[in-house]
Scaffold this motif. Sequence first.
Motif, PDB file in Angstrom:
ATOM      1  N   GLU A 199       2.185   4.489  -1.950  1.00 22.06           N
ATOM      2  CA  GLU A 199       1.622   5.216  -3.090  1.00 22.06           C
ATOM      3  C   GLU A 199       2.736   5.693  -4.012  1.00 22.06           C
ATOM      4  O   GLU A 199       3.663   6.369  -3.573  1.00 22.06           O
ATOM      5  CB  GLU A 199       0.814   6.416  -2.604  1.00 22.06           C
ATOM      6  N   ASN A 230       0.797  -1.249   0.000  1.00 19.66           N
ATOM      7  CA  ASN A 230       0.000   0.000   0.000  1.00 19.66           C
ATOM      8  C   ASN A 230       0.816   1.279   0.000  1.00 19.66           C
ATOM      9  O   ASN A 230       0.352   2.301   0.491  1.00 19.66           O
ATOM     10  CB  ASN A 230      -0.954   0.018   1.197  1.00 19.66           C
ATOM     11  N   ARG A 246      -0.600   7.281 -11.233  1.00 20.75           N
ATOM     12  CA  ARG A 246      -0.606   6.871  -9.815  1.00 20.75           C
ATOM     13  C   ARG A 246      -0.877   5.387  -9.704  1.00 20.75           C
ATOM     14  O   ARG A 246      -1.685   4.835 -10.464  1.00 20.75           O
ATOM     15  CB  ARG A 246      -1.732   7.592  -9.057  1.00 20.75           C
ATOM     16  N   THR A 247      -0.224   4.758  -8.725  1.00 22.46           N
ATOM     17  CA  THR A 247      -0.539   3.366  -8.431  1.00 22.46           C
ATOM     18  C   THR A 247      -0.118   3.072  -6.992  1.00 22.46           C
ATOM     19  O   THR A 247       0.444   3.937  -6.322  1.00 22.46           O
ATOM     20  CB  THR A 247       0.143   2.410  -9.439  1.00 22.46           C
ATOM     21  N   THR A 248      -0.434   1.866  -6.507  1.00 22.05           N
ATOM     22  CA  THR A 248      -0.003   1.475  -5.154  1.00 22.05           C
ATOM     23  C   THR A 248       0.622   0.088  -5.211  1.00 22.05           C
ATOM     24  O   THR A 248       0.342  -0.687  -6.131  1.00 22.05           O
ATOM     25  CB  THR A 248      -1.182   1.435  -4.160  1.00 22.05           C
ATOM     26  N   THR A 249       1.458  -0.215  -4.212  1.00 18.71           N
ATOM     27  CA  THR A 249       2.068  -1.548  -4.172  1.00 18.71           C
ATOM     28  C   THR A 249       1.050  -2.567  -3.664  1.00 18.71           C
ATOM     29  O   THR A 249       0.161  -2.241  -2.870  1.00 18.71           O
ATOM     30  CB  THR A 249       3.303  -1.581  -3.255  1.00 18.71           C
ATOM     31  N   GLN A 278       5.193   7.518  -1.432  1.00 15.53           N
ATOM     32  CA  GLN A 278       4.772   7.964  -0.096  1.00 15.53           C
ATOM     33  C   GLN A 278       4.191   6.780   0.663  1.00 15.53           C
ATOM     34  O   GLN A 278       3.424   6.002   0.107  1.00 15.53           O
ATOM     35  CB  GLN A 278       3.651   9.021  -0.206  1.00 15.53           C
ATOM     36  N   LYS A 279       4.584   6.678   1.924  1.00 13.52           N
ATOM     37  CA  LYS A 279       4.001   5.657   2.794  1.00 13.52           C
ATOM     38  C   LYS A 279       4.098   6.164   4.236  1.00 13.52           C
ATOM     39  O   LYS A 279       5.166   6.617   4.660  1.00 13.52           O
ATOM     40  CB  LYS A 279       4.766   4.343   2.629  1.00 13.52           C
ATOM     41  N   PHE A 290       3.697   7.864  -7.463  1.00 11.83           N
ATOM     42  CA  PHE A 290       3.154   8.954  -8.287  1.00 11.83           C
ATOM     43  C   PHE A 290       4.240   9.454  -9.236  1.00 11.83           C
ATOM     44  O   PHE A 290       5.371   9.666  -8.819  1.00 11.83           O
ATOM     45  CB  PHE A 290       2.671  10.084  -7.372  1.00 11.83           C
TER      46      PHE A 290
END
Length: 259
Positions: A52, A50, A61-64, A85-86, A54
């Motif tokens: 982020e 999760n 944009r995507t998430t792990t 970002q996390k 960018f």
Amino acid sequence: MKKYLFIIPILSIIFALEACAEPFQGGIEKQEFIKSNRIVDSATNQPISNAEIFIPQSNFRTTTDGNGYFTLRADMDGDMIISVQKDGYRPFTTTFLKDTNSPLKLSLVKEKPADISIECEMCHLGDDTYSSNSANSAEFKIKSIGPFYTKNFQIPKGIKDKDCYIVIGSIIGVDTELARKMGQNHANSYATPPEVFFNGVKISEIQLNGDNQKIKIPNNLIRENTENEVTIRTGHNVLKSDRFDYDDIEFMNLSFQAE
Ligand SMILES: [Ca+2]
């Protein structure tokens, strides 16, 4: 088992033929880069889910996923800044070079109590006029905010005796003589380096494009328990004489760190 070993090459050939049959669209071959990239914790090497991701230049944009993997489905036709970002980790950026072929493995570092994020957004400095040969000019999508960036931020007590840094997560577009010698741009002329000021005093010049540039702040400049000011001023073209031309640069993820 033998039967399957035989089937796999056949399937590979079929898929290869399918790939060749990819239609051309409007005379331009449709290209997509799909890569299996991963984000891990720098200390434990454990995957981070999760997070982020960018890419401002392409607004991607995507998430792990649960195993820290993410896929880039962007037309990465130039060098681009990838931001991650996390919660609980330092904001991270890296410059993705267009000729990068191997999947990315990015390591995030846990946030420290003395970390201060000054700017997370991407900033463009300059005058919006630049040569196509300038370093990374193809990626400039954001309008210039002018020749300099400045921001005030609070530094708490108990920091002064530590090693303090201004950290620039990523910077692109710097057209200095050194950047040209290192092959980072192919402009005909070059520019003076961007300058970094802390509370009105110049503390560094940025000679090269790249990630995680740490600039030591002299301790006598730090004001505890009050506002401090950081300024980044872009350079200007030294060879043009017909008009004044600021070097167009972009940076992202500016922070204060004390260790
Ligand atoms: Ca310019």
